[in-house]
Design an enzyme around this catalytic site. Structure first.
Site, PDB file in Angstrom:
ATOM      1  N   THR A 177       0.832  -1.196   0.000  1.00  0.00           N
ATOM      2  CA  THR A 177       0.000   0.000   0.000  1.00  0.00           C
ATOM      3  C   THR A 177       0.875   1.257   0.000  1.00  0.00           C
ATOM      4  O   THR A 177       2.008   1.219   0.447  1.00  0.00           O
ATOM      5  CB  THR A 177      -0.870  -0.047   1.267  1.00  0.00           C
ATOM      6  N   ARG A 205     -12.640  -9.080  -2.223  1.00  0.00           N
ATOM      7  CA  ARG A 205     -12.147  -8.775  -0.875  1.00  0.00           C
ATOM      8  C   ARG A 205     -11.797  -7.286  -0.750  1.00  0.00           C
ATOM      9  O   ARG A 205     -11.137  -6.720  -1.610  1.00  0.00           O
ATOM     10  CB  ARG A 205     -10.913  -9.628  -0.592  1.00  0.00           C
ATOM     11  N   GLY A 207      -9.935  -4.592   1.829  1.00  0.00           N
ATOM     12  CA  GLY A 207      -9.046  -4.498   2.998  1.00  0.00           C
ATOM     13  C   GLY A 207      -9.284  -3.202   3.753  1.00  0.00           C
ATOM     14  O   GLY A 207     -10.342  -2.580   3.646  1.00  0.00           O
ATOM     15  N   ASP A 208      -8.280  -2.780   4.518  1.00  0.00           N
ATOM     16  CA  ASP A 208      -8.457  -1.592   5.363  1.00  0.00           C
ATOM     17  C   ASP A 208      -8.278  -0.276   4.604  1.00  0.00           C
ATOM     18  O   ASP A 208      -8.763   0.771   5.064  1.00  0.00           O
ATOM     19  CB  ASP A 208      -7.479  -1.620   6.543  1.00  0.00           C
ATOM     20  N   THR A 228      -0.552   0.651   6.532  1.00  0.00           N
ATOM     21  CA  THR A 228      -0.216  -0.391   5.564  1.00  0.00           C
ATOM     22  C   THR A 228       0.069  -1.677   6.315  1.00  0.00           C
ATOM     23  O   THR A 228       0.817  -1.675   7.283  1.00  0.00           O
ATOM     24  CB  THR A 228       1.009  -0.008   4.708  1.00  0.00           C
ATOM     25  N   GLY A 229      -0.555  -2.761   5.878  1.00  0.00           N
ATOM     26  CA  GLY A 229      -0.310  -4.017   6.586  1.00  0.00           C
ATOM     27  C   GLY A 229      -1.345  -5.052   6.241  1.00  0.00           C
ATOM     28  O   GLY A 229      -2.008  -4.965   5.208  1.00  0.00           O
ATOM     29  N   GLY A 231      -4.501  -6.171   6.098  1.00  0.00           N
ATOM     30  CA  GLY A 231      -5.705  -5.348   6.176  1.00  0.00           C
ATOM     31  C   GLY A 231      -6.785  -5.845   7.110  1.00  0.00           C
ATOM     32  O   GLY A 231      -7.434  -5.055   7.807  1.00  0.00           O
TER      33      GLY A 231
END
Lengths: 310, 310
Positions: A177, A205, A207-208, A228-229, A231
């Site tokens: 990200t 899907r 994510g965050d 970032t990670g 999610g």
């Protein structure tokens, strides 16, 4: 006009080790980060807004094929691209977000137009594409988003039947990200985040990254955050708002709040990754529980910083 | 085994006035709320889990055409239905959510299966439908979701060129989301929310309902929350997590936290609607800044309560 202003950016976190990075590659990453941070800083220095600075910095990272966002986005299981982005204005608490976007060159620009012109906060999939078209966004061919590197990642992932985040070898796990946070000379904060998602992902899907409060948050009273990670864990942890609320209601400073949320709360449920932050006094902070995070910062009070490893 | 357990539910908030409600209609709403709360309470009373209780209560509200979720969902601008739902387990902080789902009878059941079997938190649109199919969910005809009442609402909205939330007259504004929160005898909290969205909506708009932290949140340390209202504002306000974080970090009790978040923070940006909450001691609380909210509660410590107006 306030003296203090600044910007910080990230290009993803994960298992990033010097022994696995060629000097050529490292130089490319650093140059890309420098270009993005300088462009954002220039806007702030010329009395531009934090919103414009974070949008510009994220656009540059989206256009760079090194990062998993915009042009460098990873492939889904059916060899397409599905991109997410969000942006938030700390002054008004207005926000815009898009998800599962397939043809838009700069998803972060679309997120901002959603905020400013749709009457909504969050548009997704076909609907978001239709809105982009109505707003005059150019539809890019799938070729534009193609890179050999990402295609090979997909083939590797399919061979091992894995949904993977953004890794190029078994020992390497990266969350590609990109994001930016800024404080401008009007004391306004802004945050922006953009991603190409997970290699080989299915099922639409999300994510965050496009979720306000999870991947992105900004409130002039406290802080602007971009994450970032992994999610799913950032969603459950509500990472971006989490740091803000600990500062606002727990009366903790940025460093203590970010440490608690990333190193303790997020880690306790198994989440890995990191955050970038700038508070309302232009204090910049990076916090990550991975081996590295592509990152850079520059403020009126500090020189250019570019970092990759811990 | 703890003595205290309980459940609260809502069927939406908004401009709900006794003078505009027929006694027949009022009786229908109350019967539907009673059926849902009793079913959830029975599960808890028989030592079932909070997750099972909130899922069951929300399923009953989804199946009732009176509420804008599942069977009673409103129409999109192209005469279809797009439903959202989310669920969260306060013990593990695991969560599941779906958005823009078109054929699933009980979106809340799909959200739970996303949580338990997809490896993800949030699936949307075609991908979520494909996942539902793989998991053996029955695909309902569009006829199943059809009601004259909602279709007339669409025609009214189209005639006035409005995207409207769930209203049946110009002076009436309703947010017809449904939700449930529960504490079980094992001291575990859970929250669930489900909606049919906005009448005449376009562009794949996603509101707060499927967003963990905005429309739904549960953490055993504090509280379980389900929201209903003008979704865009609940996203920007991160309403559900907001109340949790004020309790956890601000050391405020549930009533003070809910009041501050709904009557002050949310209102200051223009948001209207309400929340239902149960804390880890089985205290149940309703907070809304609209004229009414369809709601009910029952706990081991208190008799059945059903309310509509303020």
């Amino acid at each position: 006009m306030a003296k203090n202003f600044g910007i910080a950016i990230h290009g993803g976190a994960g298992t990033i080790r010097p022994q696995e990075m060629s000097s050529v590659k490292e130089k490319q990453y650093k140059e890309a980060l420098e270009e993005a941070i300088q462009a954002g800083y220039d806007i702030l220095n010329h009395q531009g807004t934090a919103m414009d600075a974070v949008e510009k910095a994220v656009c540059i990272l989206e256009d760079c094929p090194l990062f998993n966002a915009g042009r460098g986005s990873v492939f889904t299981s059916d060899e397409r691209h599905e991109m997410d982005a969000s942006i938030m204005d700390g002054k008004t608490l207005e926000a815009g977000a898009v998800s599962l976007v397939k043809t838009v060159k700069n998803p972060i620009k679309l997120a901002r137009v959603v905020m400013e012109k749709s009457g909504h906060v969050f548009l997704a999939a076909e609907g978001a594409e239709a809105f982009a078209k109505e707003m005059g966004f150019e539809q890019m061919d799938q070729d534009y988003f193609y890179t050999d590197f990402r295609y090979n990642q997909l083939k590797l992932a399919q061979a091992s039947n894995q949904v993977i985040l953004d890794h190029s070898s078994d020992i390497e796990k990266k969350f590609g990200t990109v994001g930016a946070v800024a404080l401008d000379q009007y004391k306004n904060l802004a945050a922006a985040t953009s991603t190409g998602g997970m290699t080989n992902k299915k099922y639409g899907r999300i994510g965050d990254t496009p979720l306000i409060g999870a991947g992105t948050y900004a409130d002039n009273r406290t802080v602007a955050i971009s994450c970032t990670g992994s999610g799913e864990y950032f969603i459950r942890n509500n990472t971006a708002f989490h740091i803000h609320s600990m500062m606002l209601y727990g009366k903790k400073n940025l460093v203590d709040s970010a440490f608690h949320v990333v190193q303790e709360e997020l880690k306790s449920i198994g989440g890995d990754g990191g955050i970038i932050a700038i508070d309302h006094l232009a204090n910049i902070h990076f916090e990550f529980n991975t081996e590295g995070m592509y990152r850079a910062a520059r403020s009126s009070e500090s020189n250019l910083f570019i970092g990759i490893y811990k």
